[in-house]
Design a protein around this motif. Structure first.
Motif, PDB file in Angstrom:
ATOM      1  N   HIS A   1     -14.696  -5.364  16.567  1.00 27.82           N
ATOM      2  CA  HIS A   1     -16.061  -5.503  17.070  1.00 27.82           C
ATOM      3  C   HIS A   1     -16.311  -4.626  18.288  1.00 27.82           C
ATOM      4  CE1 HIS A   1     -16.653  -9.763  15.145  1.00 27.82           C
ATOM      5  NE2 HIS A   1     -16.690  -8.785  14.266  1.00 27.82           N
ATOM      6  N   ALA A   2     -15.310  -4.510  19.153  1.00 27.28           N
ATOM      7  CA  ALA A   2     -15.487  -3.807  20.430  1.00 27.28           C
ATOM      8  C   ALA A   2     -15.474  -2.289  20.296  1.00 27.28           C
ATOM      9  CB  ALA A   2     -14.399  -4.247  21.413  1.00 27.28           C
ATOM     10  N   THR A   3     -15.242  -1.767  19.093  1.00 34.83           N
ATOM     11  CA  THR A   3     -15.179  -0.298  18.950  1.00 34.83           C
ATOM     12  C   THR A   3     -16.553   0.360  18.942  1.00 34.83           C
ATOM     13  OG1 THR A   3     -15.086  -0.474  16.524  1.00 34.83           O
ATOM     14  CG2 THR A   3     -12.979  -0.362  17.720  1.00 34.83           C
ATOM     15  N   ALA A   4     -17.610  -0.399  18.682  1.00 38.42           N
ATOM     16  CA  ALA A   4     -18.952   0.190  18.691  1.00 38.42           C
ATOM     17  C   ALA A   4     -19.446   0.344  20.133  1.00 38.42           C
ATOM     18  CB  ALA A   4     -19.914  -0.668  17.885  1.00 38.42           C
TER      19      ALA A   4
ATOM     20  N   SER B   1     -22.326  -3.466   9.649  1.00 32.49           N
ATOM     21  CA  SER B   1     -23.580  -3.417  10.398  1.00 32.49           C
ATOM     22  C   SER B   1     -23.256  -3.532  11.879  1.00 32.49           C
ATOM     23  CB  SER B   1     -24.519  -4.542   9.951  1.00 32.49           C
ATOM     24  OG  SER B   1     -23.944  -5.813  10.238  1.00 32.49           O
ATOM     25  N   LEU B   2     -24.283  -3.479  12.705  1.00 29.00           N
ATOM     26  CA  LEU B   2     -24.128  -3.684  14.142  1.00 29.00           C
ATOM     27  C   LEU B   2     -24.873  -4.955  14.536  1.00 29.00           C
ATOM     28  CD1 LEU B   2     -24.700  -0.058  15.518  1.00 29.00           C
ATOM     29  CD2 LEU B   2     -22.533  -1.183  14.988  1.00 29.00           C
ATOM     30  N   GLY B   3     -24.260  -5.759  15.388  1.00 30.96           N
ATOM     31  CA  GLY B   3     -24.896  -7.008  15.787  1.00 30.96           C
ATOM     32  C   GLY B   3     -24.043  -7.783  16.762  1.00 30.96           C
ATOM     33  N   ASN B   4     -24.180  -9.089  16.744  1.00 30.88           N
ATOM     34  CA  ASN B   4     -23.458  -9.964  17.661  1.00 30.88           C
ATOM     35  C   ASN B   4     -22.142 -10.407  17.028  1.00 30.88           C
ATOM     36  OD1 ASN B   4     -22.780 -12.786  18.834  1.00 30.88           O
ATOM     37  ND2 ASN B   4     -24.190 -11.887  20.305  1.00 30.88           N
ATOM     38  N   GLY B   5     -21.044 -10.197  17.734  1.00 25.84           N
ATOM     39  CA  GLY B   5     -19.725 -10.483  17.172  1.00 25.84           C
ATOM     40  C   GLY B   5     -19.482 -11.937  16.846  1.00 25.84           C
ATOM     41  N   LEU B   6     -20.178 -12.866  17.527  1.00 30.32           N
ATOM     42  CA  LEU B   6     -19.950 -14.280  17.254  1.00 30.32           C
ATOM     43  C   LEU B   6     -20.357 -14.664  15.834  1.00 30.32           C
ATOM     44  CD1 LEU B   6     -20.977 -16.105  20.557  1.00 30.32           C
ATOM     45  CD2 LEU B   6     -18.769 -15.136  19.878  1.00 30.32           C
TER      46      LEU B   6
ATOM     47  N   ARG C   1     -11.974 -14.243  22.445  1.00 33.00           N
ATOM     48  CA  ARG C   1     -12.694 -14.049  23.704  1.00 33.00           C
ATOM     49  C   ARG C   1     -11.855 -13.254  24.707  1.00 33.00           C
ATOM     50  NH1 ARG C   1     -17.199 -17.338  23.577  1.00 33.00           N
ATOM     51  NH2 ARG C   1     -17.149 -18.948  21.958  1.00 33.00           N
ATOM     52  N   ALA C   2     -10.549 -13.525  24.741  1.00 32.53           N
ATOM     53  CA  ALA C   2      -9.679 -12.799  25.668  1.00 32.53           C
ATOM     54  C   ALA C   2      -9.583 -11.324  25.280  1.00 32.53           C
ATOM     55  CB  ALA C   2      -8.289 -13.436  25.684  1.00 32.53           C
ATOM     56  N   GLU C   3      -9.470 -11.049  23.992  1.00 36.00           N
ATOM     57  CA  GLU C   3      -9.357  -9.663  23.549  1.00 36.00           C
ATOM     58  C   GLU C   3     -10.672  -8.911  23.742  1.00 36.00           C
ATOM     59  OE1 GLU C   3      -7.276  -6.382  22.313  1.00 36.00           O
ATOM     60  OE2 GLU C   3      -6.505  -8.407  22.702  1.00 36.00           O
ATOM     61  N   TRP C   4     -11.793  -9.579  23.488  1.00 31.95           N
ATOM     62  CA  TRP C   4     -13.090  -8.945  23.717  1.00 31.95           C
ATOM     63  C   TRP C   4     -13.251  -8.589  25.200  1.00 31.95           C
ATOM     64  CZ3 TRP C   4     -17.223  -7.135  20.981  1.00 31.95           C
ATOM     65  CH2 TRP C   4     -18.388  -6.877  21.706  1.00 31.95           C
ATOM     66  N   ARG C   5     -12.877  -9.519  26.076  1.00 35.78           N
ATOM     67  CA  ARG C   5     -12.991  -9.257  27.509  1.00 35.78           C
ATOM     68  C   ARG C   5     -12.077  -8.101  27.912  1.00 35.78           C
ATOM     69  NH1 ARG C   5     -14.883 -11.834  31.962  1.00 35.78           N
ATOM     70  NH2 ARG C   5     -15.433 -13.713  30.787  1.00 35.78           N
ATOM     71  N   ALA C   6     -10.864  -8.056  27.360  1.00 35.64           N
ATOM     72  CA  ALA C   6      -9.938  -6.977  27.694  1.00 35.64           C
ATOM     73  C   ALA C   6     -10.484  -5.624  27.246  1.00 35.64           C
ATOM     74  CB  ALA C   6      -8.582  -7.236  27.048  1.00 35.64           C
ATOM     75  N   ALA C   7     -11.180  -5.611  26.099  1.00 30.72           N
ATOM     76  CA  ALA C   7     -11.685  -4.348  25.549  1.00 30.72           C
ATOM     77  C   ALA C   7     -12.985  -3.904  26.180  1.00 30.72           C
ATOM     78  CB  ALA C   7     -11.862  -4.481  24.036  1.00 30.72           C
ATOM     79  N   THR C   8     -13.818  -4.866  26.620  1.00 26.61           N
ATOM     80  CA  THR C   8     -15.163  -4.517  27.088  1.00 26.61           C
ATOM     81  C   THR C   8     -15.400  -4.815  28.561  1.00 26.61           C
ATOM     82  OG1 THR C   8     -16.125  -6.691  26.581  1.00 26.61           O
ATOM     83  CG2 THR C   8     -16.039  -5.059  24.785  1.00 26.61           C
TER      84      THR C   8
END
Length: 342
Positions: free
Chosen positions: A114-117, A199-204, A236-243
């Motif tokens: 998700h965080a690659t966009a 597509s692009l949107g909200n990861g949740l 959530r931890a990985e998303w925070r680490a990436a973004t």
């Protein structure tokens, strides 16, 4: 011949000539081969001709390009393409059986994907589309068919929910169908494949798959609560680490949105007659099979629990609870979803 390996002169010039190939199982919308080239074994995928074949091909190529940015790989490497034949040549990866707590690693990989966009990618892929008025009508029709009264305010709550989901913040790279079978478990981690619905949107909206039961998939599971909590924390931890920021949005809203949508993306290909719910409009056959009812009972329970203290969806929580109870009365042999994937 329809099963001819589509490996033309440009691909041969860049990658070498195949020495052998083997056709693999795939969806009716694609053809897939395992191919031996001089330097390595690869996977060749061709999108089958159809009204949306060019769009599906473009989505997959674009999504694989974005996903290839991840510091820790989350997709097979895209080695070459042949747009004229709608062909992708991908790195071959060995799949092994998933572990008992596979959803933790899955959620971590999903967050990386998700965080690659990036903000500048907006417009290159379609925006994610949530439930609409037809889905609201379908869900309210289910309540009518089961003779479950609507708590006050529920239609308004559903209207507001659809609006919130349509405006949910985010430009995450969404897979579109991140299901068992579209995740390869390798010695180096999970890789996702088949991005035709990206597509692009909200990861949740895709993190919700774990609680709601994989709504676009041929199978559905209901992991134990402690495992779910570990997986969601890992995401959530990985998303925070990436973004550098926390995921935006509301997981309860996301789960409620999938309750409204039902099995709209995949199950249309496997339609069965809805004999037991004849009063529901024909477009809502999706709740008529035993498997669909099993999934629906699960989703109703999830949404009832998650929205119990949700001020914007309190009526939906009550309705979901009553619908679930009524379904279990009408179909007492319905079993819970399995805790593990097949």
């Amino acid at each position: 011949m329809w099963s001819r390996l589509p490996f033309g002169d440009e691909l041969r010039a860049g990658l070498g000539s195949p020495s052998s190939s083997r056709r693999l199982s795939s969806s009716p919308r694609s053809r897939v081969w395992r191919v031996q080239l001089p330097e390595a074994q690869v996977v060749v995928k061709q999108l089958v001709a159809g009204p949306d074949a060019d769009e599906r091909y473009a989505r997959e190529v674009t999504a694989l390009g974005f996903a290839g940015r991840a510091a820790t790989p989350v997709v097979p490497a895209l080695l070459a393409t042949d747009p004229g034949e709608r062909v992708l040549v991908l790195e071959h990866l060995d799949h092994r059986g998933p572990s008992s707590d596979w959803i933790v690693e899955y959620a971590t990989a999903l967050a990386r994907l998700h965080a690659t966009a990036r903000p500048e990618d907006v417009g290159t892929l379609p925006c994610w589309r949530g439930p609409d008025q037809a889905d609201i009508d379908s869900f309210l029709g289910l309540a009518e068919a089961l003779e479950v009264p609507l708590p006050p305010g529920v239609p308004g709550e559903l209207d507001d929910l659809v609006s919130r989901l349509g405006e949910a913040p985010g430009y995450a790279l969404l897979h579109g169908d991140p299901c068992p079978g579209n995740d390869l478990h390798t010695a180096a981690g999970i890789r996702f494949i088949d991005f035709e619905q990206a597509s692009l949107g909200n990861g949740l909206m895709e993190l919700a798959y774990l609680r709601i039961g994989f709504p676009t998939c041929w199978c559905a599971t209901s992991p134990a609560a402690p495992l779910l909590e570990r997986a969601e924390s890992a995401y959530r931890a990985e998303w925070r680490a990436a973004t550098g920021s926390a995921p935006q949005g509301d997981l309860a809203d996301a789960c409620a949105g999938w309750l409204l949508r039902g099995d709209a993306l995949v199950q249309r290909a496997h339609r069965e007659t809805a004999d037991h719910l004849a009063r529901i409009p024909s477009r809502d056959w999706k709740w008529g099979t035993a498997t669909a009812r099993q999934r629906l009972v699960h989703r109703l329970g999830v949404v009832s629990h998650m929205t119990a203290d949700h001020t914007s969806l309190h009526g939906l929580s009550t309705l979901s609870s009553h619908l679930r109870r009524q379904m279990l009365v009408r179909w007492p042999r319905l079993k819970p979803l399995p805790a593990t994937r097949p």
